[in-house]
Design a protein around this motif. Structure first.
Motif, PDB file in Angstrom:
ATOM      1  N   ASP A   1       4.365  -6.757   2.170  1.00 20.53           N
ATOM      2  CA  ASP A   1       3.422  -6.066   1.301  1.00 20.53           C
ATOM      3  C   ASP A   1       2.293  -5.390   2.084  1.00 20.53           C
ATOM      4  N   ASP A   2       2.439  -5.315   3.391  1.00 27.15           N
ATOM      5  CA  ASP A   2       1.399  -4.727   4.222  1.00 27.15           C
ATOM      6  C   ASP A   2       1.131  -3.287   3.784  1.00 27.15           C
ATOM      7  N   ALA A   3      -0.083  -3.021   3.358  1.00 27.34           N
ATOM      8  CA  ALA A   3      -0.428  -1.698   2.818  1.00 27.34           C
ATOM      9  C   ALA A   3      -0.261  -0.599   3.849  1.00 27.34           C
ATOM     10  N   ALA A   4      -0.572  -0.902   5.109  1.00 28.45           N
ATOM     11  CA  ALA A   4      -0.446   0.117   6.160  1.00 28.45           C
ATOM     12  C   ALA A   4       1.013   0.509   6.356  1.00 28.45           C
ATOM     13  N   ILE A   5       1.900  -0.486   6.329  1.00 31.79           N
ATOM     14  CA  ILE A   5       3.330  -0.198   6.474  1.00 31.79           C
ATOM     15  C   ILE A   5       3.813   0.636   5.296  1.00 31.79           C
ATOM     16  N   GLU A   6       3.417   0.247   4.091  1.00 30.77           N
ATOM     17  CA  GLU A   6       3.845   0.971   2.897  1.00 30.77           C
ATOM     18  C   GLU A   6       3.422   2.439   2.955  1.00 30.77           C
ATOM     19  N   ALA A   7       2.192   2.674   3.370  1.00 27.66           N
ATOM     20  CA  ALA A   7       1.681   4.043   3.430  1.00 27.66           C
ATOM     21  C   ALA A   7       2.417   4.869   4.479  1.00 27.66           C
ATOM     22  N   ARG A   8       2.657   4.263   5.641  1.00 24.60           N
ATOM     23  CA  ARG A   8       3.346   4.982   6.718  1.00 24.60           C
ATOM     24  C   ARG A   8       4.782   5.284   6.331  1.00 24.60           C
ATOM     25  N   VAL A   9       5.443   4.328   5.695  1.00 29.33           N
ATOM     26  CA  VAL A   9       6.829   4.532   5.275  1.00 29.33           C
ATOM     27  C   VAL A   9       6.915   5.653   4.250  1.00 29.33           C
ATOM     28  N   ALA A  10       6.001   5.665   3.286  1.00 36.38           N
ATOM     29  CA  ALA A  10       6.006   6.721   2.269  1.00 36.38           C
ATOM     30  C   ALA A  10       5.852   8.101   2.910  1.00 36.38           C
TER      31      ALA A  10
END
Length: 435
Positions: free
Chosen positions: A28-37
Motif C-alpha cells: 500500500d506504499d503511496a509512493a509506489i502506487e503513484a510511480r506505478v500509475a
C-alpha cells in the motif's frame, strides 16, 4: 541478540505481538502506487518508446526497438542445449511432474458439460481456454526457472493459444536456465522487459508486444501494484505479497530440517515471513540453536537475518490443536505439518495455499518439482483464494437451449418475476413464446 524472537501463546500481550507480527503494508506504499500509475499511463500513451526508456533506465539494457528485446525460439533452444546435462534432466523431470498434475486438474474440472431436463431443455457449461496470456517471471534479485514452469505449463495444458513471457534482464544478463525452462514449457514469445512497464505493455499492448487477456506470475511491489491497476483491462491471477512459510511441529522432526525449511522462505527477501508453531518448548529451543548455527553457512545470510528479525517467530503453543487454530488465522502461503501423524492434523486446517504433510515433505520440493503449482495466495488471501491452476487459464460460458415445452414452464415464471421488477419488455419476450 537472538536470530529470531520466541513467543508463547500463554504469555500476557501475545495477541498484540501476534497482530504486529502479521501486519504488512508495503503493497500500500503511496509512493509506489503513484510511480506505478505514472509508468502505466506513459506506456499506454507512448507504447514501445516508453518500454524502451524504462528498460534502459531500470535494467540498463538499451535497444533501438522493442523487437530487439525479444528472444527467439532458436535462442531458447540454444539455452536449453547450453545448460549442464544435470540441469536439463532436472528441468525436464520437474516439467513432467508439473504437467502430469495439471493434466489431472484438467480432467477433474476443465471439461464442458451439459444435460437435458425433463422438458427437453439443454443446460450446461462450455469451457474454453483464453486466447493469449502473459506470464511475468522475476529476474532482479534471483532467477526463477521454476516460475516459468509453474505459469506456462498449466496455461499450455488449458489450451491457451499464445503464451507471452516477460522477464527483466538487468545489465543484459540472460539466465540460460530461465530461457531453457521457457523452451521446455512451450512458451511462444519472450521479451526481456520487466517491472511495471512490462505489466503495462502486456495489459494495453504496444506496436510490438501483443495485448493479452490475463497476466500471471509473481513480482516485486511495483509489479504487484501494476497488476492491481490493470485489473479490469485484463485478468490477473492474484496480488502477491512477500513469501511466507508456517511450520506446525510436534517435535519429532530433526531441528536442523525445520531450521532450514524456515530459512528457505526467509532467503527470498527481507519482507518474507517464517513462523514455527509447536507445543514443545525444548524443540523450539533446539530449532533456535540450529538456526543460530546454520545461518552462518548461508550465502544469503544477510537477507535471512533481516527477514527473521522483522517478521519471523518461534511460537510456543498450548497444544497442536491451538497451533492449527493460529495457522487458520494466519492462512499462510506454505504450511508444513512436520509431525509424526500429519493426517491427524490436516482436517483441522482450513486455510493455506499449499499443505506439506510429514517430515520428509520440505516446502522446497513443492517449489520445484512435486507437481502442484507454487504460485500461491499470500498475505492471508488463502482464506478465499487458490493456487494457480488450469482453471485460471480457462473461462466458462453457460449453455441454455430451451425446448418449446420448457418455454411454457419457464416463460410463466420469468413473466411473473419480470413484471414484479417493472421490466415489461423482459416479461413480454417470455410471454410471446407461450402457446
Amino acid at each position: 541478540m537472538k536470530l529470531v524472537r520466541q513467543l508463547s501463546t500463554a504469555a500476557p500481550g501475545f495477541d498484540a505481538e501476534f497482530q504486529r507480527l502479521r501486519f504488512w503494508s508495503a503493497a500500500d506504499d503511496a509512493a509506489i502506487e503513484a510511480r506505478v500509475a505514472e509508468i502505466l499511463a506513459d506506456v499506454r500513451e507512448r507504447g514501445d518508446a516508453a518500454v524502451l526508456d524504462y528498460t534502459a533506465r531500470f535494467d540498463r539494457v538499451t535497444a533501438d526497438q522493442v523487437a530487439a528485446l525479444e528472444i527467439t525460439q532458436a535462442e531458447l533452444q540454444a539455452a536449453l542445449a547450453s545448460i549442464t546435462p544435470a540441469q536439463a534432466s532436472a528441468l525436464q523431470a520437474a516439467a513432467k511432474r508439473v504437467r502430469a498434475y495439471h493434466e489431472r486438474q484438467l480432467e477433474a474440472c476443465g471439461r464442458s458439460w451439459s444435460y437435458r431436463d425433463e422438458e427437453g431443455s439443454l443446460l450446461g457449461q462450455k469451457v474454453t481456454p483464453l486466447d493469449r496470456v502473459g506470464i511475468y517471471v522475476p529476474g532482479g534479485k534471483a532467477a526463477y526457472p521454476s516460475s516459468v514452469l509453474m505459469n506456462a505449463i498449466p496455461a499450455q495444458v488449458a489450451g491457451v493459444g499464445e503464451i507471452i513471457m516477460v522477464v527483466p534482464t538487468p545489465d543484459g544478463v540472460r539466465n540460460p536456465l530461465v530461457l531453457a525452462a521457457a523452451a521446455v514449457a512451450g512458451v511462444h514469445r519472450v521479451f526481456t522487459i520487466g517491472g511495471a512497464q512490462a505489466v503495462a505493455a502486456l495489459a494495453y499492448g504496444t506496436a510490438t508486444i501483443p495485448r493479452v487477456d490475463k497476466i500471471t506470475g509473481p513480482g516485486n511491489a511495483y509489479v504487484a501494484s501494476a497488476k492491481k491497476h490493470v485489473f479490469g483491462q485484463v485478468g490477473i491471477d492474484m496480488i502477491a505479497g512477500p513469501s511466507e512459510i508456517l511450520v506446525i511441529a510436534d517435535g519429532t522432526t530433526p531441528p536442523d530440517w525445520v531450521a532450514m525449511d524456515l530459512f528457505s522462505q526467509a532467503e527470498h527477501d527481507e519482507l518474507a515471513q517464517s513462523i514455527l508453531l509447536s507445543p514443545d518448548a525444548a524443540f523450539l529451543d533446539a530449532v533456535s540453536a540450529s538456526m543460530e548455527r546454520l545461518v552462518e553457512e548461508m550465502p544469503r545470510e544477510a537477507v535471512i537475518r533481516a527477514s527473521l528479525a522483522g517478521r519471523g517467530a518461534l511460537i510456543l503453543t498450548r497444544s497442536m490443536e491451538e497451533a492449527c487454530e493460529i495457522s487458520n488465522a494466519i492462512a499462510p502461503e506454505h504450511l508444513e505439518i512436520s509431525a509424526a501423524e500429519p493426517q491427524r492434523w490436516e482436517p483441522l486446517l482450513r486455510h493455506a495455499g499449499a499443505i506439506f504433510m510429514g517430515a520428509y515433505t520440505s516446502e522446497s520440493l513443492g517449489d520445484y518439482c512435486a507437481g502442484p503449482n507454487h504460485v500461491l495466495p499470500t498475505a492471508g488471501t488463502a482464506r478465499f483464494s487458490s493456487p494457480l491452476g488450469v482453471y485460471d487459464f480457462q473461462k466458462r460460458s453457460s449453455l441454455i437451449e430451451v425446448s418449446a415445452e420448457g418455454a411454457q414452464t419457464l416463460g410463466r415464471i420469468a413473466s411473473e418475476l419480470a413484471h414484479g421488477e417493472g421490466l415489461q419488455a423482459h416479461a413480454r419476450a417470455a410471454e410471446l413464446r407461450l402457446k
